[in-house]
Write a protein that holds these residues in place. Structure first.
Motif, PDB file in Angstrom:
ATOM      1  N   ARG A  38       0.823  -1.210   0.000  1.00 14.97           N
ATOM      2  CA  ARG A  38       0.000   0.000   0.000  1.00 14.97           C
ATOM      3  C   ARG A  38       0.856   1.259   0.000  1.00 14.97           C
ATOM      4  NH1 ARG A  38      -5.645  -1.123   0.506  1.00 14.97           N
ATOM      5  NH2 ARG A  38      -5.640  -3.214  -0.362  1.00 14.97           N
ATOM      6  N   VAL A  39       1.943   1.228   0.755  1.00 11.35           N
ATOM      7  CA  VAL A  39       2.829   2.395   0.790  1.00 11.35           C
ATOM      8  C   VAL A  39       3.418   2.629  -0.597  1.00 11.35           C
ATOM      9  CG1 VAL A  39       5.026   3.255   1.673  1.00 11.35           C
ATOM     10  CG2 VAL A  39       3.382   2.218   3.240  1.00 11.35           C
ATOM     11  N   ARG A  40       3.828   1.532  -1.224  1.00 11.32           N
ATOM     12  CA  ARG A  40       4.398   1.604  -2.558  1.00 11.32           C
ATOM     13  C   ARG A  40       3.375   2.199  -3.535  1.00 11.32           C
ATOM     14  NH1 ARG A  40       4.804  -1.222  -7.099  1.00 11.32           N
ATOM     15  NH2 ARG A  40       3.004  -2.456  -6.514  1.00 11.32           N
ATOM     16  N   GLN A  41       2.161   1.641  -3.470  1.00  9.30           N
ATOM     17  CA  GLN A  41       1.090   2.096  -4.346  1.00  9.30           C
ATOM     18  C   GLN A  41       0.767   3.567  -4.086  1.00  9.30           C
ATOM     19  OE1 GLN A  41      -1.828  -1.079  -4.000  1.00  9.30           O
ATOM     20  NE2 GLN A  41      -3.305   0.274  -4.998  1.00  9.30           N
ATOM     21  N   GLY A  42       0.661   3.895  -2.793  1.00 13.24           N
ATOM     22  CA  GLY A  42       0.314   5.268  -2.414  1.00 13.24           C
ATOM     23  C   GLY A  42       1.378   6.250  -2.872  1.00 13.24           C
ATOM     24  N   ALA A  43       2.636   5.847  -2.660  1.00  9.63           N
ATOM     25  CA  ALA A  43       3.732   6.725  -3.053  1.00  9.63           C
ATOM     26  C   ALA A  43       3.710   6.948  -4.558  1.00  9.63           C
ATOM     27  CB  ALA A  43       5.068   6.119  -2.631  1.00  9.63           C
TER      28      ALA A  43
END
Ligand SMILES: Nc1ncnc2c1ncn2[C@@H]1O[C@H](COP(=O)(O)OP(=O)(O)OP(=O)(O)O)[C@@H](O)[C@H]1O
Ligand SMILES: [Mg+2]
Lengths: 422, 230
Positions: A38-43
């Protein structure tokens, strides 16, 4: 079948402490995997959402990455400016729907100053179709009006009506020249966008021009030019140069054409880039971090699975008697093997369920914080197909690993036969 | 019920035969005590009869089936459906309660479940438990039972679903004399009611008088005598 599942669950419950440890280690692995994803996607989303609906970014002669960095991310400086006449020519091109001019180079307490016009407030889009909105006040319109990005207002605790001075150059240093003679009045504060927009202050193109009246080759005027805030009018200031501008074409099909004709503009050397292309080029430079994150979460999963394997294995010795009893009531080798694989299944599925739960709870808690701190909006959407694939992969690996203790259990029970070993 | 002809068995990795029985017959309805000193191959023979072990050579017929000809799965299902097995001790799965332990045999053997009828399972278990004096203990954790009670639970499990053959491997060795006799009385009674054949193994010669038929494995099993003579 149901009874066998009942046996599996009863047996796991009988060893509930080690079961609980295994499940928690698995669910933490799963939560981490999803969190990282999710962090990857969000970033990535917040990065690529920094600017949207812009077809071309145009600047003076220079590198395309440099143009992207100073125009969109407010990093670095332009080497060359563009004349305002060139800007007007392209703005009036029949293929162009709108343009947003940027005049950069000054700063206020390390926040960049952007000279622009009403097109910025009207046309700028980010995160798909989101528009700029004013938190309070209005857009800078008069010569010495300034509108603040949300972070600037929050960080410096500015209120409407306050007067601020701008500094020449992008960095704050004791030697930097402050445009003390021409203070700006805060007339508006933008709503938070979680993009670099929040970290700049916005004045008019004329305002930018006005503070530099009398300047020659980047040096402040030697004697007093006699221009002060009082006797200058917006109409009197003639805009000469801008730094770069954004272009929206009337149709997407024309973008490449337009880019070519701008690059080949005869009166002045220009650089035109397609933001999407340049952005993904920029993102690819940080891809190794993305891969690093993935590798780490992959190994966390491996550790979780090994933990499960250990707990199933160590339980086997104590369960030889149980296996002999099951054999005596007719359980064959496949049943014994299945019971063990089913334990791995129950453990991994429960681990996944709890892991997903933990991940969502953590996302829900961390979301406002992460958004406020680093401007990344963590996606709260349902599990993506990639995440489902991860979970399925984890369960499949758990089943495969479950074959190891089950093979061992079968060997034990074949060796033990109907002898009860303790 | 059980017919043995020149049956031999050798454990893999072992250098001599553990079982070598020229002839042994047990008929339907028999209640047989199979005596023998420790290590003479009693448990091994039971493993062969129950289909856990496969004969090395010779003929072993159990319930009309030639065990050498059956596949592993067929032997497992023969055991599950037609044979009740009682261990020396620790017969019970520790995480199941008394009722669940009794029901285990029906859940694992399909035919046994059919004979009982799924809907009658609880009733049948209660009836057996009543006969064996376990009725008040049905919901009890098995870890909180006395050894005698545990063995009676094992009897109930072995009998549930009317298997034709009950095999008991020294089920009384952990019981005192008084308990032993009352346990045996119960076992005989229940086997008779169910019409099951009983093959009971023990190294305890004092039980001889209680059985109608007595067999000494040391005389039947040539492997043991040759081994013992060495
Ligand atoms: N799994 C095995 N592998 C190899 N040899 C075995 C195995 N199990 C038993 N034996 C050997 O076979 C012989 C017979 O053992 P078995 O367990 O049948 O004896 P038993 O008559 O049941 O003894 P007890 O009265 O002590 O239970 C013994 O010599 C034993 O060492
Ligand atoms: Mg034995």
């Amino acid at each position: 079948m149901i009874f066998r599942l009942f046996l599996v669950i009863k047996s796991l419950w009988n060893r509930r402490f080690s079961t609980l440890l295994t499940i928690s280690s698995l669910s933490i692995s799963v939560a981490l995997l999803i969190g990282v994803e999710r962090v990857r996607q969000g970033a990535r989303e917040s990065f690529s959402g920094t600017i949207s609906k812009t077809d071309l970014i145009v600047g003076g002669r220079g590198g395309s990455m440099q143009l992207l960095l100073y125009t969109v991310f407010r990093i670095g400086n332009a080497t060359n400016n563009i004349s305002f006449d060139t800007y007007k020519t392209i703005k009036n091109n029949s293929q162009v729907e709108w343009t947003i001019p940027y005049s950069l180079g000054d700063s206020h307490r390390s926040f960049r100053v952007v000279g622009t016009d009403e097109n910025f407030y009207e046309h700028y889009r980010f995160r798909g179709d989101q528009i700029l909105e004013l938190h309070e006040g209005k857009a800078a319109q008069e010569l010495f009006d300034v509108t603040l990005g949300s972070d600037v207002a929050v960080k410096l605790e500015y209120k409407l009506g306050q007067k601020i001075t701008l500094t020449h150059g992008a960095v704050e240093s004791p030697s930097a020249f402050a445009h003390k003679d021409k203070p700006f009045t805060i007339v508006g504060i933008l709503k938070k966008t979680n993009t670099p927009i929040d970290k700049s202050v916005y004045i008019t193109l004329q305002g930018m021009e006005a503070i530099h009246i009398g300047w020659q080759n980047g040096a402040p005027p030697q004697e007093d030019t006699g221009t002060t805030t009082q006797n200058l009018r917006k109409e009197d200031v003639k805009v000469d140069q801008i730094t770069s501008f954004l272009v929206r074409a009337k149709s997407r099909i024309q973008v490449l054409n337009l880019q070519r004709s701008i690059s080949n503009y005869e009166q002045e050397p220009l650089t035109a880039i397609i933001p999407g292309v340049a952005m993904s080029e920029l993102w690819s430079t940080v891809e190794y971090a993305e891969i690093g994150l993935k590798v780490v979460s992959f190994f966390v999963i491996v550790v979780g699975l090994i933990g499960m394997l250990i707990s199933l294995y160590t339980a086997l010795e104590a369960r030889r008697r149980e296996m002999a009893i099951l054999r005596s009531v007719g359980a064959g080798v496949p049943t014994i093997a299945m019971l063990l694989v089913a334990e791995a299944f129950v453990l991994s599925v429960t681990g996944c369920i709890f892991g997903v739960g933990i991940a969502y709870a953590a996302l829900l808690l961390a979301r406002p914080l992460v958004e406020a701190q680093i401007g990344v909006l963590l996606p709260l959407a349902a599990l993506s197909s990639l995440e489902w694939i991860y979970l399925a992969g984890l369960i499949a690996s758990a089943l495969l690993l479950g074959l190891l203790p089950s093979w061992r259990a079968v060997k034990n029970s074949l060796a033990d036969g109907l002898t009860l070993r303790m | 019920m059980i017919h043995v002809q020149n049956l031999t068995f050798q454990y893999t990795g072992s250098h001599h035969l553990t079982i070598n029985i020229p002839s042994l017959n047990i008929e339907k309805g028999d209640q047989v005590l199979l005596r023998g000193a420790s290590g003479c191959g009693k448990t091994t023979l039971l493993g062969l009869i129950a289909g856990i072990l496969t004969p090395t050579s010779g003929k072993l017929q159990v319930l009309g089936r030639n065990m050498s000809e059956l596949s592993t799965a067929q032997r497992d299902s023969l055991r599950g459906n037609h044979i009740g097995y009682i261990f020396q001790m620790l017969n019970l799965v520790p995480y199941l309660n008394v009722e669940q332990n009794i029901a285990l045999s029906c859940h694992m053997g399909q035919k046994r479940m059919q004979r009982v009828g799924k809907d009658n399972l609880t009733k049948k278990i209660e009836k057996l438990a009543n006969n064996l004096g376990l009725l008040s203990l049905l919901k009890q954790e098995v870890t909180r039972l006395s050894v005698g009670q545990q063995q009676r639970v094992a009897v109930a499990r072995a009998l549930l679903g009317n298997p034709e053959l009950i095999i008991a491997d020294e089920p009384t060795s952990a019981l005192d004399t008084g308990n032993r006799e009352s346990f045996l009385k119960l076992l005989f009674e229940q086997c008779e009611t169910a019409g099951a054949t009983l093959l009971f193994v023990s190294h305890d010669d004092s039980l001889q008088s209680l059985f109608r038929r007595n067999l000494a494995l040391s005389q039947l099993n040539l492997a043991h005598s040759t081994f013992a003579e060495e």
